[in-house]
Design a protein around this motif. Structure first.
Motif: not given
Length: 143
Positions: A19-20, A22-24, A26-27, A63, A66
């Motif tokens: 999750f970390s 994937t979040e990075k 996406e940002q 994406k 997730k």
């Protein structure tokens, strides 16, 4: 600590890393179209199934995965339906194998999450390299 608890702890660490990452991704990936026609480098990235998937397609896939992982995780946290005495009597023979089976599946999930994390991090690194190349070429053309 039982092997079941140990597997759960390792699995949750893999989930957090996934999750970390994937979040990075996406940002950082603000313009996914820059990934069209760019193919993964071998370091850190698992080979594509078809061998011809560009990073844009891989980004779309990562994406799309997730929410599936999040939904699956939410269903794991749903309360387990109560079991009747008749069901318990039928299942007692398989209880000895449950911990082993669960450990096997948690280990498999951990491996999948680790592979997804590696792919996500590799894609994010490659995107950063593309942006650096664009910035360098813009700096050279403006001088």
């Amino acid at each position: 600590m039982s092997s079941h608890q140990h597997s759960q702890r390792r699995g949750s660490g893999a989930m957090e890393q996934y999750f970390s990452a994937t979040e990075k991704m996406e940002q950082e990936v603000m313009f996914p179209s820059l990934l069209r026609g760019v193919f993964p480098q071998q370091e850190g990235a698992a080979p594509a199934a078809g061998g011809h998937t560009d990073l844009y397609e891989r980004y779309q896939l990562l994406k799309a995965i997730k929410p599936v992982v999040e939904k699956g995780l939410a269903s794991v946290n749903d309360p387990i339906p109560t079991v009747t005495d008749a069901d318990t009597a039928l299942d007692e023979g398989t209880d000895s194998n449950l911990e082993e089976r669960l450990s096997h599946h948690v280990n498999g999930l951990q491996q999948v999450l680790t592979d997804l994390t590696k792919n996500t991090k590799a894609l994010t690194r490659r995107y950063s390299q593309i942006l650096e190349q664009i910035n360098l070429s813009e700096d050279q053309s403006s001088s």
